[in-house]
Enzyme design. Sequence first.
Site, short mmCIF file in Angstrom:
data_model
loop_
_atom_site.label_atom_id
_atom_site.label_comp_id
_atom_site.label_asym_id
_atom_site.label_seq_id
_atom_site.Cartn_x
_atom_site.Cartn_y
_atom_site.Cartn_z
N TYR A 110 0.85 -1.20 0.00
CA TYR A 110 0.00 0.00 0.00
C TYR A 110 0.88 1.25 0.00
O TYR A 110 1.75 1.41 0.86
CB TYR A 110 -0.95 0.02 1.21
CG TYR A 110 -1.98 -1.10 1.23
CD1 TYR A 110 -2.21 -1.91 0.12
CD2 TYR A 110 -2.76 -1.33 2.36
CE1 TYR A 110 -3.16 -2.93 0.14
CE2 TYR A 110 -3.71 -2.34 2.40
CZ TYR A 110 -3.90 -3.14 1.28
OH TYR A 110 -4.84 -4.14 1.31
N TRP A 143 -12.82 -7.63 2.58
CA TRP A 143 -12.44 -6.28 2.14
C TRP A 143 -13.52 -5.63 1.28
O TRP A 143 -14.33 -6.30 0.68
CB TRP A 143 -11.09 -6.24 1.48
CG TRP A 143 -10.75 -7.04 0.25
CD1 TRP A 143 -10.22 -8.31 0.22
CD2 TRP A 143 -10.82 -6.60 -1.12
NE1 TRP A 143 -9.98 -8.68 -1.08
CE2 TRP A 143 -10.32 -7.65 -1.92
CE3 TRP A 143 -11.24 -5.43 -1.74
CZ2 TRP A 143 -10.26 -7.58 -3.32
CZ3 TRP A 143 -11.18 -5.34 -3.13
CH2 TRP A 143 -10.69 -6.41 -3.90
N PRO A 199 -16.29 -3.95 2.14
CA PRO A 199 -17.68 -4.29 2.47
C PRO A 199 -18.68 -3.24 1.99
O PRO A 199 -19.84 -3.53 1.80
CB PRO A 199 -17.68 -4.37 4.01
CG PRO A 199 -16.52 -3.55 4.44
CD PRO A 199 -15.49 -3.71 3.36
N LYS A 237 -23.60 7.49 -1.87
CA LYS A 237 -23.25 8.89 -2.18
C LYS A 237 -22.99 9.15 -3.66
O LYS A 237 -22.89 10.30 -4.06
CB LYS A 237 -22.04 9.32 -1.35
CG LYS A 237 -20.74 8.65 -1.72
CD LYS A 237 -19.65 9.13 -0.77
CE LYS A 237 -18.37 8.37 -0.97
NZ LYS A 237 -17.39 8.71 0.06
N GLN A 279 -16.36 9.38 9.24
CA GLN A 279 -16.82 8.12 8.61
C GLN A 279 -16.60 6.95 9.56
O GLN A 279 -17.45 6.07 9.67
CB GLN A 279 -16.06 7.87 7.30
CG GLN A 279 -16.39 8.86 6.19
CD GLN A 279 -15.53 8.63 4.95
OE1 GLN A 279 -14.46 8.00 5.03
NE2 GLN A 279 -15.97 9.15 3.82
P1 NDP Z 1 -14.71 0.11 2.00
O1 NDP Z 1 -15.67 -0.63 1.13
O2 NDP Z 1 -14.99 0.21 3.46
O3 NDP Z 1 -14.53 1.58 1.38
C1 NDP Z 1 -13.95 2.59 2.15
C2 NDP Z 1 -14.11 3.93 1.49
O4 NDP Z 1 -15.48 4.28 1.39
C3 NDP Z 1 -13.47 5.02 2.34
O5 NDP Z 1 -12.10 5.16 2.10
C4 NDP Z 1 -14.28 6.24 1.95
O6 NDP Z 1 -13.79 6.74 0.70
C5 NDP Z 1 -15.68 5.65 1.74
N1 NDP Z 1 -16.48 5.69 2.99
C6 NDP Z 1 -16.19 5.09 4.17
N2 NDP Z 1 -17.15 5.32 5.06
C7 NDP Z 1 -18.08 6.07 4.45
C8 NDP Z 1 -19.32 6.59 4.87
N3 NDP Z 1 -19.78 6.38 6.10
N4 NDP Z 1 -20.04 7.31 3.97
C9 NDP Z 1 -19.58 7.53 2.72
N5 NDP Z 1 -18.40 7.05 2.25
C10 NDP Z 1 -17.67 6.31 3.12
O7 NDP Z 1 -13.33 -0.57 1.95
P2 NDP Z 1 -11.93 -0.34 1.18
O8 NDP Z 1 -12.13 -0.52 -0.27
O9 NDP Z 1 -11.32 0.92 1.67
O10 NDP Z 1 -11.10 -1.56 1.74
C11 NDP Z 1 -10.98 -1.72 3.15
C12 NDP Z 1 -9.74 -2.47 3.50
O11 NDP Z 1 -9.75 -3.77 2.93
C13 NDP Z 1 -8.44 -1.87 2.96
O12 NDP Z 1 -8.00 -0.76 3.68
C14 NDP Z 1 -7.53 -3.04 3.10
O13 NDP Z 1 -7.14 -3.19 4.45
C15 NDP Z 1 -8.42 -4.20 2.68
N6 NDP Z 1 -8.26 -4.53 1.24
C16 NDP Z 1 -7.66 -5.73 0.93
C17 NDP Z 1 -7.46 -6.14 -0.37
C18 NDP Z 1 -6.80 -7.45 -0.63
O14 NDP Z 1 -6.45 -7.74 -1.79
N7 NDP Z 1 -6.57 -8.26 0.37
C19 NDP Z 1 -7.88 -5.29 -1.50
C20 NDP Z 1 -8.53 -4.08 -1.09
C21 NDP Z 1 -8.71 -3.74 0.23
P3 NDP Z 1 -13.99 8.24 0.20
O15 NDP Z 1 -14.37 9.10 1.37
O16 NDP Z 1 -12.67 8.60 -0.36
O17 NDP Z 1 -15.03 8.17 -0.85
#
Ligand code: NDP
Length: 336
Positions: free
Chosen positions: A54, A205, A207, A216, A291
Site C-alpha cells: 500500500y 475487504w 464491504p 453517495k 466516517q
Molecule cells: P470500504 O468498502 O470500506 O470503502 C472505504 C471507502 O469508502 C473510504 O475510504 C471512503 O472513501 C468511503 N467511505 C467510508 N465510510 C463512508 C461513509 N460512512 N459514507 C460515505 N463514504 C464512506 O473498503 P476499502 O475498499 O477501503 O477496503 C478496506 C480495507 O480492505 C483496505 O484498507 C484493506 O485493508 C483491505 N483490502 C484488501 C485487499 C486485498 O487484496 N486483500 C484489496 C482491497 C482492500 P472516500 O471518502 O474517499 O469516498
Amino acid sequence: MEYRYLGNSGLKISEITYGNWLTHGSQVENDVATQCVHAALDAGISTFDTADVYANTVAESVLGEALRGQRRESLEIFTKVYFPTGPGGKNDTGLSRKHIMESVNASLQRLQTDYVDLYQAHRYDTATPLEETMLAFADVVRQGKALYIGVSEWTADQLRAGVEMSRELGFQLVSNQPQYSMLWRVIEDEVVPTAQELGVSQIVWSPMAQGVLSGKYEPGAQPPAGSRAADENGGADMIKRFMNDDVLKRVQKLRPVAEETGLSMAQLAIAWVLQNENVATALVGASRPEQVGENVKAAGVRLDKSTMKAIDKALGKVVERDAALTARTTPRSRLA
Ligand code: NDP
C-alpha cells in the site's frame, strides 16, 4: 464494539477492522490518517489491516506512526506480503522464502513493532512451491515475528492445501481475506463452505464496495469532490468497476431499506457482511474520522430475514456471484 474469534484460534479481533489501502500515504494527509486511527481506537476498534504494497510501503509507516504509544497487547496488527515493493527487483515480489523473510523484517520496522498478529499471503504465488512458502511462514511464526498466518483471495482448493500443510508444519493458518459485499458475493458457494470446514475465517475487504454502497454516488452525476471515485492517485481506477448507472441506480433502491432499519446505507452494508457467520471482521476504510464514527455503529447489528430479502430484491441482477472469479484473482505469473 463486538469482538469475534479469528478462525478456530483463541485470538479475538474487533468485528470492524480499520484498513488503510488507498488512503494512508496517498489520498489522505498524514494528520488526517492519524485522526482516523485515533477515531477507530476511541470507538473500540482494536484490529488494523495494512500491506507492504500500500502506497509502496508508506501506508505501513503511517500506520506505525499513528499507533505509536498505544499498548501493543491491546492491538491486533495485520499486514501482507506478495506484491512488488521497493525498486521492484526480481526478488522483491512473490512468496519465495527470500522475499517473505526480507519483507517481514521491513514491515516490522515500518510498523514499529516486534511482531504482527497476522501475516498474510496477499495472493497465491503460482511460481513458488507451496511447501517453500509454508515452511517460510512456519519459520516466521517460530521466530515470533508473526503470531498467526492468513491468506488473501485464495480459492477453496488453495486454502485446503495450505491449511493441510500448515498443520503438518505446526502453525495456524486462520484466515482468508477476500472481497465481499452485497454486490460481490463470489465466495459464498465454494470458499466459505470450505473455510468453515477447515476452521478458517473470512476477513472481508471493501464491504461498502469502496464507498459505493453508502449511496453517495448518484447515477449520471459527477462523483463528490474528495471521494474515492474522484481520486486520481489510484482510487478512481480501483472503484470504476462499480461506477456504472446499472449498479448506482440499484444501490439507490437500498435507501428505503436502510431507513426502515434505522441505519445509514454505509452501516447497512457493513452489517450485511457481518451476518455471515464465517466472517470474523469487516475491513473498513475511511478518508475522514467522521466516517469511522458512523461505520462502527454497524457492529453488533442483527438484520432480520425480511431486510435481507429486501436487499436482494433492491439489487437484483447487479449482484456478482460467479465462484470462478476467485481463481481469476490469482495472478497468472508472479508480478514483478
Ligand atoms: P470500504 O468498502 O470500506 O470503502 C472505504 C471507502 O469508502 C473510504 O475510504 C471512503 O472513501 C468511503 N467511505 C467510508 N465510510 C463512508 C461513509 N460512512 N459514507 C460515505 N463514504 C464512506 O473498503 P476499502 O475498499 O477501503 O477496503 C478496506 C480495507 O480492505 C483496505 O484498507 C484493506 O485493508 C483491505 N483490502 C484488501 C485487499 C486485498 O487484496 N486483500 C484489496 C482491497 C482492500 P472516500 O471518502 O474517499 O469516498
